[in-house]
Design a protein around this motif. Structure first.
Motif, PDB file in Angstrom:
ATOM      1  N   HIS A 479       0.833  -1.210   0.000  1.00  0.00           N
ATOM      2  CA  HIS A 479       0.000   0.000   0.000  1.00  0.00           C
ATOM      3  C   HIS A 479       0.866   1.258   0.000  1.00  0.00           C
ATOM      4  N   ALA A 480       1.994   1.217   0.689  1.00  0.00           N
ATOM      5  CA  ALA A 480       2.887   2.378   0.690  1.00  0.00           C
ATOM      6  C   ALA A 480       3.444   2.635  -0.709  1.00  0.00           C
ATOM      7  N   GLU A 481       3.709   1.575  -1.453  1.00  0.00           N
ATOM      8  CA  GLU A 481       4.213   1.742  -2.814  1.00  0.00           C
ATOM      9  C   GLU A 481       3.199   2.435  -3.714  1.00  0.00           C
ATOM     10  N   GLN A 482       1.922   2.296  -3.386  1.00  0.00           N
ATOM     11  CA  GLN A 482       0.875   2.953  -4.179  1.00  0.00           C
ATOM     12  C   GLN A 482       0.452   4.290  -3.591  1.00  0.00           C
ATOM     13  N   GLY A 483       1.183   4.761  -2.578  1.00  0.00           N
ATOM     14  CA  GLY A 483       0.900   6.068  -2.006  1.00  0.00           C
ATOM     15  C   GLY A 483      -0.282   6.107  -1.071  1.00  0.00           C
ATOM     16  N   GLU A 519      11.449   5.701   2.974  1.00  0.00           N
ATOM     17  CA  GLU A 519      11.148   5.890   1.556  1.00  0.00           C
ATOM     18  C   GLU A 519      10.269   7.122   1.339  1.00  0.00           C
ATOM     19  N   LYS A 520       9.336   7.349   2.235  1.00  0.00           N
ATOM     20  CA  LYS A 520       8.468   8.526   2.103  1.00  0.00           C
ATOM     21  C   LYS A 520       9.275   9.810   2.232  1.00  0.00           C
ATOM     22  N   ALA A 521      10.184   9.841   3.212  1.00  0.00           N
ATOM     23  CA  ALA A 521      11.019  11.032   3.387  1.00  0.00           C
ATOM     24  C   ALA A 521      11.925  11.257   2.179  1.00  0.00           C
ATOM     25  N   MET A 522      12.452  10.172   1.618  1.00  0.00           N
ATOM     26  CA  MET A 522      13.320  10.308   0.438  1.00  0.00           C
ATOM     27  C   MET A 522      12.512  10.792  -0.764  1.00  0.00           C
ATOM     28  N   ASN A 523      11.303  10.278  -0.946  1.00  0.00           N
ATOM     29  CA  ASN A 523      10.476  10.725  -2.066  1.00  0.00           C
ATOM     30  C   ASN A 523      10.088  12.189  -1.923  1.00  0.00           C
ATOM     31  N   ASP A 524       9.893  12.629  -0.674  1.00  0.00           N
ATOM     32  CA  ASP A 524       9.526  14.026  -0.438  1.00  0.00           C
ATOM     33  C   ASP A 524      10.730  14.959  -0.502  1.00  0.00           C
ATOM     34  N   GLY A 525      11.937  14.390  -0.578  1.00  0.00           N
ATOM     35  CA  GLY A 525      13.134  15.216  -0.578  1.00  0.00           C
ATOM     36  C   GLY A 525      13.506  15.750   0.790  1.00  0.00           C
ATOM     37  N   LYS A 526      12.929  15.176   1.857  1.00  0.00           N
ATOM     38  CA  LYS A 526      13.217  15.625   3.227  1.00  0.00           C
ATOM     39  C   LYS A 526      14.289  14.720   3.825  1.00  0.00           C
ATOM     40  N   TYR A 527      15.516  14.956   3.398  1.00  0.00           N
ATOM     41  CA  TYR A 527      16.621  14.075   3.784  1.00  0.00           C
ATOM     42  C   TYR A 527      16.963  14.196   5.263  1.00  0.00           C
ATOM     43  N   LEU A 659       4.294   3.360  -7.478  1.00  0.00           N
ATOM     44  CA  LEU A 659       4.031   4.638  -8.144  1.00  0.00           C
ATOM     45  C   LEU A 659       5.318   5.322  -8.573  1.00  0.00           C
ATOM     46  N   ILE A 660       6.332   5.266  -7.716  1.00  0.00           N
ATOM     47  CA  ILE A 660       7.595   5.917  -8.061  1.00  0.00           C
ATOM     48  C   ILE A 660       8.228   5.233  -9.260  1.00  0.00           C
ATOM     49  N   GLN A 705       0.630  11.935  -6.925  1.00  0.00           N
ATOM     50  CA  GLN A 705      -0.013  11.094  -5.917  1.00  0.00           C
ATOM     51  C   GLN A 705       0.926  10.829  -4.741  1.00  0.00           C
ATOM     52  N   LEU A 706       2.213  10.780  -5.002  1.00  0.00           N
ATOM     53  CA  LEU A 706       3.199  10.581  -3.944  1.00  0.00           C
ATOM     54  C   LEU A 706       3.655  11.896  -3.323  1.00  0.00           C
ATOM     55  N   ASP A 707       3.211  13.016  -3.897  1.00  0.00           N
ATOM     56  CA  ASP A 707       3.676  14.338  -3.452  1.00  0.00           C
ATOM     57  C   ASP A 707       5.197  14.419  -3.528  1.00  0.00           C
ATOM     58  N   CYS A 708       5.736  13.891  -4.633  1.00  0.00           N
ATOM     59  CA  CYS A 708       7.185  13.854  -4.845  1.00  0.00           C
ATOM     60  C   CYS A 708       7.589  15.149  -5.555  1.00  0.00           C
ATOM     61  N   LYS A 709       7.930  16.146  -4.770  1.00  0.00           N
ATOM     62  CA  LYS A 709       8.141  17.485  -5.320  1.00  0.00           C
ATOM     63  C   LYS A 709       9.405  17.581  -6.167  1.00  0.00           C
ATOM     64  N   GLU A 710      10.440  16.858  -5.808  1.00  0.00           N
ATOM     65  CA  GLU A 710      11.659  16.902  -6.616  1.00  0.00           C
ATOM     66  C   GLU A 710      11.399  16.380  -8.021  1.00  0.00           C
ATOM     67  N   ARG A 711      10.675  15.283  -8.115  1.00  0.00           N
ATOM     68  CA  ARG A 711      10.355  14.738  -9.432  1.00  0.00           C
ATOM     69  C   ARG A 711       9.421  15.676 -10.200  1.00  0.00           C
ATOM     70  N   MET A 712       8.477  16.287  -9.497  1.00  0.00           N
ATOM     71  CA  MET A 712       7.582  17.231 -10.162  1.00  0.00           C
ATOM     72  C   MET A 712       8.349  18.425 -10.692  1.00  0.00           C
ATOM     73  N   ARG A 713       9.386  18.827  -9.977  1.00  0.00           N
ATOM     74  CA  ARG A 713      10.224  19.925 -10.477  1.00  0.00           C
ATOM     75  C   ARG A 713      10.884  19.534 -11.798  1.00  0.00           C
ATOM     76  N   ASP A 714      11.390  18.298 -11.896  1.00  0.00           N
ATOM     77  CA  ASP A 714      11.981  17.830 -13.157  1.00  0.00           C
ATOM     78  C   ASP A 714      10.941  17.780 -14.268  1.00  0.00           C
TER      79      ASP A 714
END
Length: 757
Positions: A479-483, A519-527, A659-660, A705-714
């Motif tokens: 379920h986490a993989e699907q956000g 994984e959630k923190a990494m996807n969000d860019g919150k290292y 999703l990622i 859907q993952l709120d992955c802002k770094e990827r959205m920036r790309d």
């Protein structure tokens, strides 16, 4: 992957959850609480017109209140009230007539008690009849002074609603008896409270009667085996056991329950001490004169050493465990005990697996011998272990699943529900390892919705085993993989309730939760949030911790440190033959090469090696990920080979990937279209650019859907460039503005869309 050896912990005290207790001459006596129970039975017998549903509820209540701990009057009446309000008033009236009257009223009650059951056959043969005859016999043996003290205790019991303290000396029956027993907190007063609480007040602590001790041990042993969360806490249970052993130190089964309880909190000193005391008392407890037969203390000695070996295995003391196993094998061979030898062989190959050695030959021998001696349980465990090892060694998936199907048929024929659970959890893990998330979810749901074949006592459902913990962790990760983090939160909440931190399998959900949060923190860019999770993961699993640390350092552009950690991880994984982690380490090393001066050329040999390994071990998800990495290295090649690779795996990624992964695959496909558009003729260039824009829009859906802002920036950066080439000024400006907002919000990681997959 689910462990298949938890069931090998031999428990000679239990058969189907029942403790074979050997209590030494402990007798029951009459107490005010038991007079209340007798009053209830009398009123049930004399009250003929009663609703069928009320009578059913009361009948279900009879056995627990007879065998359970003594309750206060308030607690007893409330439990009866939940079954039948009319009966509460009748019982209360009869008790207070005796308490407010004279001694002869209580005497009259015991005189007329047998008359209510004289015409009933149940009085002679049923548990209720046996209980009533025991109480009548115990009452008739009392002297006048004892009857008077019992009457005063009944008055105090009724007026205060609290059970008085009554000493064994006052009753003059036996030093191992006491009417005071377990009290239950008011917030637990319901029908199930008889099974849920054994807490007693310090003011009334004393020895339990025979029935109470047997019932207490049987209930707690069953709960520890099937639903540890509903058992007493380790500290409270040990306190109760110490109280039992204080009055009867030779109570062998209490020592064994103390051993099981100590294993919950990983206390090696008390667990070893209790285990040795259990077998010492068992040998000394009469009638075991033969030294080396199927019966007698010879058998107890064999299993004593075997249990000691399992204890050392649990704590990782492999040398001591090996010595204990060899001793148990020697004694079993002298006694020609094939069953004990088979248990020893099962633990021998388990010990070899724990030490990281190859145990396939031992496991195959164990399966053959178990089948020869008609031991389906141990044979099935061996097959499960072979399947587990075969999956790690890259055996064809069809052979593994055929083997599991064959064992499942035997499980259903033999009604071995525990092995059915292990098999389903094993199948879930195998499908997950192969990258088939849909099949993994299906097998997980089969297990969670399966009705247990075991006789369920004490209101327990079999849902606290390792198989359920592993399956729920798989579901949480899927379920986490699907956000779906809200669903993940619910699953984790259930896991924390079902497997509290002190329980044996709590580490499974702890590690799963930390990996999801990382994984959630990494996807969000919150290292900065991911860093504490790395430390916590390392405490539970050093290999996973090293891999996550390398991921974090790579994201922070600290390539030198990340490279050193990956080399350290490679040495460890090659030693333990962890193929999945070896492939992931190769992919991470290839990504580091992308940022180096040598560029993509040095990454290709690593990726080809990872591709060969993943295909050899049927790891489809890792194969797809490796092919995407290979496509990325050829992304700028005008021949279009990268796009061919992406299209080959895109269907599999969209069907089973996270999703990622879906977003990354579509983003890479868009970049391949952009590369082809740059080298295409003018009439085909526009079509390629439009196709790239459409693909980026699809990728943006997954990343959003993952709120992955770094990827959205790309994504917004590439969309702005493509719309500019198409002449869409308004769309270009919109994408450029979104890119600028995200670029100002996010810190610079040193990685751009050019050198990141």
């Amino acid at each position: 992957m689910a462990s298949v050896h938890e069931s090998l912990y031999f428990n000679p005290m239990m058969t189907n959850g029942v403790v074979h207790a050997n209590v030494f001459s402990i007798k029951d006596w009459v107490t005010p609480y038991k007079i209340a129970v007798l009053s209830l039975l009398y009123e049930m017998s004399t009250t003929k017109p009663m609703a069928l549903l009320d009578r059913r509820r009361l009948n279900k209540l009879i056995l627990p209140i007879q065998q359970g701990p003594d309750l206060t009057l308030e607690q007893f009446l409330k439990i009866v009230e939940e079954c039948c309000l009319r009966m509460v008033n009748a019982v209360k009236l009869r008790l207070f007539l005796m308490a407010d009257g004279e001694l002869q009223d209580m005497e009259h009650f015991f005189t007329m008690l047998p008359n209510a059951f004289s015409d009933s056959e149940a009085f002679k043969t049923s548990v209720v009849g046996l209980f009533m005859r025991q109480m009548l016999l115990a009452y008739n043996k009392l002297s006048f002074s004892q009857v008077y003290k019992l009457y005063k205790s009944l008055q105090q019991y009724c007026r205060r609603g609290n059970q008085p303290e009554l000493s064994a000396e006052d009753m003059e029956l036996t030093s191992n008896e006491d009417p005071s027993a377990d009290r239950i907190d008011k917030d637990e007063l319901d029908t199930a409270s008889l099974h849920q609480s054994e807490l007693r007040s310090d003011e009334t602590r004393g020895p339990l009667s025979q029935k109470q001790a047997e019932y207490f041990l049987a209930r707690q042993a069953y709960l520890l085996k099937n639903d540890e969360n509903k058992a007493m806490s380790p500290a409270k249970l040990q306190d109760e056991l110490n109280n039992i052993l204080k009055f009867n130190p030779d109570f062998a089964e209490a020592h064994y329950l103390s051993y099981l309880n100590s294993m919950r909190v990983q206390d090696i000193y008390i667990s070893t001490h209790s285990l040795l005391h259990y077998f010492d008392r068992l040998i000394l407890s009469g009638g075991e004169g033969k030294s080396n037969g199927d019966e007698g203390y010879g058998r107890s000695l064999r299993y004593a050493v075997l249990n000691l070996a399992t204890l050392h295995c649990r704590f990782g003391h492999y040398q001591q465990a090996d010595l204990a196993l060899q001793e148990s094998i020697r004694i079993a061979q002298e006694a020609n005990d094939h069953v004990c030898l088979q248990h020893c062989l099962s633990w021998l190959y388990t010990l070899e697996q724990m030490k990281g050695s190859d145990s396939v030959v031992l496991t195959e021998d164990s399966v053959k011998i178990a089948a020869h001696f008609c031991l389906p349980y141990l044979a099935s465990l061996g097959i499960q272990s072979l399947v587990q090892q075969g999956a790690k060694q890259g055996m064809p998936a069809n052979k593994l699943l055929d083997a599991l199907r064959g064992t499942d048929i035997m499980h259903w024929k033999q009604s071995l529900s525990e092995l059915i659970e292990i098999s389903l959890a094993q199948t879930t893990s195998i499908w997950r390892m192969y990258g088939k998330s849909t099949m993994a979810r299906q097998q997980a749901q089969l297990l969670l919705n399966m009705n247990s074949l075991e006789p369920v006592n004490f209101g327990v459902q079999q849902n606290n085993t390792e198989a359920f913990a592993v399956t729920l962790c798989h579901l949480a990760e899927l379920h986490a993989e699907q956000g779906l983090y809200a669903v993940v939160s619910d699953i984790m909440k259930h896991l924390k309730q079902q497997f509290p931190p002190h329980t044996q399998h709590a580490k499974l959900w702890m590690l799963c939760d930390l990996k999801i949060q990382f994984e959630k923190a990494m996807n969000d860019g919150k290292y900065h949030l991911a860093d504490p999770h790395v430390t916590a993961i390392s405490a539970l699993n050093s290999t996973e911790g090293l891999y996550r640390k390398a991921q974090l350092l790579k994201a922070l552009n600290q390539t030198t440190k990340a490279s050193k950690i990956l080399k350290q991880l490679q040495q460890r994984c090659e030693k333990s033959k962890n193929t999945e982690m070896i492939i992931r380490m190769m992919l991470a090393s290839a990504e580091l090469h992308w940022d180096s001066a040598t560029g993509f050329a040095t990454a290709v040999p690593l990726l080809l090696q990872a591709l060969a390994l993943s295909r050899q071990h049927n790891l489809q998800s890792l194969t797809s990920e490796t092919l995407l990495h290979l496509a990325f290295t050829q992304c700028n090649c005008p021949l279009g080979q990268a796009l061919v690779l992406v299209q080959d795996v895109l269907e599999s990624v969209l069907a089973h990937g996270s999703l990622i992964d879906k977003g990354r695959a579509l983003l890479l496909a868009a970049r391949c279209h952009m590369a082809l558009a740059g080298a295409a003729a003018q009439e085909h260039r526009l079509t390629a650019v439009e196709l790239a824009v459409h693909t980026l829009d699809e990728a943006a859906v997954y990343f959003s859907q993952l709120d992955c802002k770094e990827r959205m920036r790309d994504i917004h950066y590439l969309q702005a460039r493509l719309h500019h080439s198409l002449g869409n000024i308004s769309q270009r400006n919109k994408c450029a503005m979104l890119f600028r907002l995200l670029d100002q919000e996010l810190p610079s990681s040193g990685m751009t869309v050019v050198n990141r997959l």
